[in-house]
Design a protein around this motif. Structure first.
Motif, PDB file in Angstrom:
ATOM      1  N   UNK A 138       0.839  -1.208   0.000  1.00 52.18           N
ATOM      2  CA  UNK A 138       0.000   0.000   0.000  1.00 52.18           C
ATOM      3  C   UNK A 138       0.872   1.255   0.000  1.00 52.18           C
ATOM      4  N   UNK A 139       1.896   1.262   0.854  1.00 53.04           N
ATOM      5  CA  UNK A 139       2.780   2.416   0.907  1.00 53.04           C
ATOM      6  C   UNK A 139       3.485   2.661  -0.414  1.00 53.04           C
ATOM      7  N   UNK A 140       3.932   1.592  -1.066  1.00 52.18           N
ATOM      8  CA  UNK A 140       4.620   1.723  -2.348  1.00 52.18           C
ATOM      9  C   UNK A 140       3.678   2.229  -3.432  1.00 52.18           C
ATOM     10  N   UNK A 141       2.450   1.710  -3.447  1.00 45.19           N
ATOM     11  CA  UNK A 141       1.485   2.127  -4.465  1.00 45.19           C
ATOM     12  C   UNK A 141       1.209   3.626  -4.354  1.00 45.19           C
ATOM     13  N   UNK A 168      -6.426   1.004 -10.173  1.00 38.90           N
ATOM     14  CA  UNK A 168      -6.834  -0.025  -9.208  1.00 38.90           C
ATOM     15  C   UNK A 168      -6.823  -1.403  -9.862  1.00 38.90           C
ATOM     16  N   UNK A 169      -7.221  -1.467 -11.130  1.00 42.52           N
ATOM     17  CA  UNK A 169      -7.216  -2.751 -11.836  1.00 42.52           C
ATOM     18  C   UNK A 169      -5.807  -3.341 -11.891  1.00 42.52           C
ATOM     19  N   UNK A 170      -4.826  -2.500 -12.210  1.00 49.50           N
ATOM     20  CA  UNK A 170      -3.449  -2.996 -12.288  1.00 49.50           C
ATOM     21  C   UNK A 170      -2.914  -3.345 -10.902  1.00 49.50           C
ATOM     22  N   UNK A 171      -3.314  -2.585  -9.879  1.00 52.20           N
ATOM     23  CA  UNK A 171      -2.871  -2.885  -8.521  1.00 52.20           C
ATOM     24  C   UNK A 171      -3.320  -4.282  -8.105  1.00 52.20           C
ATOM     25  N   UNK A 172      -4.569  -4.617  -8.394  1.00 52.25           N
ATOM     26  CA  UNK A 172      -5.084  -5.945  -8.037  1.00 52.25           C
ATOM     27  C   UNK A 172      -4.353  -7.030  -8.813  1.00 52.25           C
ATOM     28  N   UNK A 173      -4.128  -6.805 -10.100  1.00 49.69           N
ATOM     29  CA  UNK A 173      -3.446  -7.803 -10.918  1.00 49.69           C
ATOM     30  C   UNK A 173      -1.996  -8.009 -10.472  1.00 49.69           C
ATOM     31  N   UNK A 204       7.638  -4.216  -9.235  1.00 49.70           N
ATOM     32  CA  UNK A 204       7.153  -2.835  -9.336  1.00 49.70           C
ATOM     33  C   UNK A 204       8.103  -1.937 -10.118  1.00 49.70           C
ATOM     34  N   UNK A 205       9.314  -2.392 -10.372  1.00 52.62           N
ATOM     35  CA  UNK A 205      10.218  -1.600 -11.211  1.00 52.62           C
ATOM     36  C   UNK A 205       9.739  -1.567 -12.661  1.00 52.62           C
ATOM     37  N   UNK A 206       8.769  -2.426 -12.987  1.00 48.32           N
ATOM     38  CA  UNK A 206       8.368  -2.597 -14.388  1.00 48.32           C
ATOM     39  C   UNK A 206       6.903  -2.244 -14.630  1.00 48.32           C
ATOM     40  N   UNK A 207       6.398  -1.256 -13.889  1.00 51.23           N
ATOM     41  CA  UNK A 207       5.016  -0.815 -14.107  1.00 51.23           C
ATOM     42  C   UNK A 207       4.970   0.608 -14.655  1.00 51.23           C
ATOM     43  N   UNK A 208       6.081   1.075 -15.217  1.00 53.52           N
ATOM     44  CA  UNK A 208       6.158   2.436 -15.723  1.00 53.52           C
ATOM     45  C   UNK A 208       5.267   2.631 -16.950  1.00 53.52           C
ATOM     46  N   UNK A 260      12.089   4.326  -5.632  1.00 48.42           N
ATOM     47  CA  UNK A 260      11.023   4.011  -4.679  1.00 48.42           C
ATOM     48  C   UNK A 260      11.150   2.586  -4.159  1.00 48.42           C
ATOM     49  N   UNK A 261      11.361   1.651  -5.066  1.00 53.04           N
ATOM     50  CA  UNK A 261      11.370   0.230  -4.705  1.00 53.04           C
ATOM     51  C   UNK A 261      12.727  -0.215  -4.165  1.00 53.04           C
ATOM     52  N   UNK A 262      13.801   0.414  -4.652  1.00 48.02           N
ATOM     53  CA  UNK A 262      15.151   0.001  -4.285  1.00 48.02           C
ATOM     54  C   UNK A 262      15.391  -0.134  -2.794  1.00 48.02           C
ATOM     55  N   UNK A 263      15.031   0.868  -1.965  1.00 47.87           N
ATOM     56  CA  UNK A 263      15.280   0.750  -0.524  1.00 47.87           C
ATOM     57  C   UNK A 263      14.581  -0.441   0.123  1.00 47.87           C
ATOM     58  N   UNK A 264      13.380  -0.775  -0.329  1.00 51.55           N
ATOM     59  CA  UNK A 264      12.666  -1.937   0.218  1.00 51.55           C
ATOM     60  C   UNK A 264      13.418  -3.222  -0.112  1.00 51.55           C
ATOM     61  N   UNK A 265      13.888  -3.320  -1.351  1.00 50.03           N
ATOM     62  CA  UNK A 265      14.644  -4.503  -1.755  1.00 50.03           C
ATOM     63  C   UNK A 265      15.978  -4.574  -1.010  1.00 50.03           C
ATOM     64  N   UNK A 266      16.642  -3.420  -0.869  1.00 49.91           N
ATOM     65  CA  UNK A 266      17.927  -3.397  -0.166  1.00 49.91           C
ATOM     66  C   UNK A 266      17.782  -3.903   1.264  1.00 49.91           C
ATOM     67  N   UNK A 267      16.735  -3.441   1.954  1.00 49.50           N
ATOM     68  CA  UNK A 267      16.533  -3.874   3.339  1.00 49.50           C
ATOM     69  C   UNK A 267      16.284  -5.375   3.417  1.00 49.50           C
ATOM     70  N   UNK A 268      15.526  -5.889   2.462  1.00 53.19           N
ATOM     71  CA  UNK A 268      15.212  -7.326   2.516  1.00 53.19           C
ATOM     72  C   UNK A 268      16.472  -8.166   2.279  1.00 53.19           C
ATOM     73  N   UNK A 269      17.274  -7.791   1.271  1.00 51.84           N
ATOM     74  CA  UNK A 269      18.477  -8.576   0.968  1.00 51.84           C
ATOM     75  C   UNK A 269      19.539  -8.421   2.054  1.00 51.84           C
ATOM     76  N   UNK A 270      19.587  -7.271   2.688  1.00 53.42           N
ATOM     77  CA  UNK A 270      20.529  -7.093   3.800  1.00 53.42           C
ATOM     78  C   UNK A 270      20.180  -7.999   4.975  1.00 53.42           C
ATOM     79  N   UNK A 271      18.888  -8.205   5.200  1.00 48.44           N
ATOM     80  CA  UNK A 271      18.465  -9.075   6.300  1.00 48.44           C
ATOM     81  C   UNK A 271      18.382 -10.533   5.886  1.00 48.44           C
ATOM     82  N   UNK A 272      18.553 -10.819   4.589  1.00 49.11           N
ATOM     83  CA  UNK A 272      18.550 -12.199   4.091  1.00 49.11           C
ATOM     84  C   UNK A 272      19.751 -12.385   3.164  1.00 49.11           C
ATOM     85  N   UNK A 273      20.961 -12.313   3.697  1.00 48.26           N
ATOM     86  CA  UNK A 273      22.164 -12.375   2.848  1.00 48.26           C
ATOM     87  C   UNK A 273      22.355 -13.706   2.142  1.00 48.26           C
ATOM     88  N   UNK A 274      21.618 -14.736   2.582  1.00 49.81           N
ATOM     89  CA  UNK A 274      21.762 -16.042   1.929  1.00 49.81           C
ATOM     90  C   UNK A 274      21.091 -16.080   0.564  1.00 49.81           C
TER      91      UNK A 274
END
Length: 399
Positions: free
Chosen positions: A244-247, A259-264, A289-293, A305-319
């Protein structure tokens, strides 16, 4: 053929299907350098029953990569290069003359687009209105009407390519039906040697009429997974809150996301999890979400917008390895590090976006090198990356 023998209509287990689809992706990655994310998106689109368009200059493997994809999926395939002179009978089949003489209008659709399960249309935005109007109904409703006959089409995904994004309002309807929009550009310099090697292999295989691809899944299996999507779309409240925050952040930047694309998009997140063999989504799936331009210029905004969310996830899941990140070859990593060093220390003034993009690349290289803990050369290269990072952060450009 390596497709698991299954009864008609049977539903495959997700781990088994994921393993086979990943094998198909590896086959394509062996042929096309630097296309890992595009390849993953092709499989995700097919799993979700959604559509994808690739935009980029000629000679960037747009057609070749979809044709290679069609060789690893056991499905009825149809492709065509469209021009403004293309007639509907070239796509949907010729008029049945015998039936017409008897007063009935219908087309002979055997082996044409209405019977295809995977479709690729090159230069789709050059098609005339007669073709585009029929495509809209076919893509939206999975139905094709000719005369008084309406048939349900077995289409799984429509893939398309174009040299440019359409600017004509008359094309906005068909463009909107492509949930994913992917830039397909020329490879960077550090891929050049590998490009020549893979290119020679591919050209040799085509000239000798070799068909090296192994079928990894059937159209029936993909359709059976789509019918199960209701149970596969397991999303936590935290995931939905982040989404929701990203949208709303994307919309606040002026990037239209209906809204149609958000649901899909929820289907695509679930398909990404299925491709990995997971039973639930996680924040790594937000790479989609990098590909909805809507215009290529918005691609960088989406990355910010999306990069920081991905960075945080990969930093906490280095495997876990970052999707489409850095090359895995030590030699490729060394060459990429050299290119980045020359870019950062050169005389050319970089914009803030270019600068931070290169620094993010350095972080990805360091993460890839760190995973090669047993390699002394990789260990030394980590030190070089650290020194380069220290130099850049100590410079006035970061004050």
């Amino acid at each position: 053929m390596s497709v698991n023998p299954m009864a008609q209509g049977a539903t495959p287990s997700i781990p088994d299907l994921a393993r086979r689809l990943q094998d198909g992706a590896r086959q394509l990655e062996a042929q096309f350098l630097g296309k890992e994310e595009i390849i993953r998106l092709l499989f995700i689109s097919a799993l979700a029953g959604e559509h994808l368009v690739m935009v980029g200059p000629p000679g960037t493997a747009k057609s070749a990569i979809v044709r290679a994809f069609s060789q690893v999926i056991d499905a009825q395939y149809f492709d065509y290069l469209l021009t403004r002179f293309t007639e509907p009978n070239e796509i949907f089949g010729p008029v049945d003359i015998q039936a017409f003489r008897q007063g009935t209008y219908r087309r002979r659709i055997e082996k044409m687009l209405p019977e295809a399960e995977v479709v690729f249309l090159d230069e789709i935005f050059k098609a005339n209105s007669a073709i585009l109007n029929s495509l809209l109904t076919l893509v939206n409703n999975r139905r094709f009407t000719h005369g008084t006959n309406t048939v349900r089409v077995p289409l799984i995904s429509l893939f398309a390519a174009s040299n440019e994004v359409p600017t004509d309002d008359a094309l906005s309807a068909i463009f909107d039906r492509f949930l994913l929009r992917v830039r397909c550009d020329y490879l960077d310099s550090y891929h050049f040697r590998g490009l020549l090697q893979k290119g020679i292999q591919l050209e040799t295989a085509q000239m000798s009429e070799q068909v090296p691809a192994r079928k990894v899944a059937t159209a029936a299996e993909l359709l059976s997974v789509q019918r199960r999507f209701g149970e596969l779309m397991r999303m936590s409240e935290d995931f939905l809150a982040t989404f929701k925050g990203l949208v709303f952040q994307i919309r606040s930047e002026g990037i239209g996301l209906s809204d149609r694309r958000v649901v899909k998009l929820l289907k695509l997140f679930a398909a990404s999890a299925v491709f990995d063999g997971r039973d639930a989504v996680n924040d790594a799936d937000f790479f989609i979400l990098r590909h909805v331009w809507n215009t290529p210029e918005q691609e960088e905004i989406l990355q910010e917008i999306v990069g920081p969310v991905l960075d945080r996830w990969y930093e906490s899941h280095p495997e876990h390895s970052r999707i489409g990140a850095t090359p895995t070859s030590l030699q490729d990593l060394l060459e990429e590090l050299r290119v980045i060093r020359e870019t950062l220390t050169g005389s050319q003034v970089l914009s803030d976006m270019q600068l931070f993009s290169q620094l993010r690349n350095l972080g990805d290289i360091k993460a890839a090198l760190t995973r090669m803990q047993d390699n002394p050369a990789a260990h030394r290269m980590v030190g070089e990356v650290d020194k380069l990072l220290e130099t850049m952060f100590a410079s006035s450009r970061f004050v």
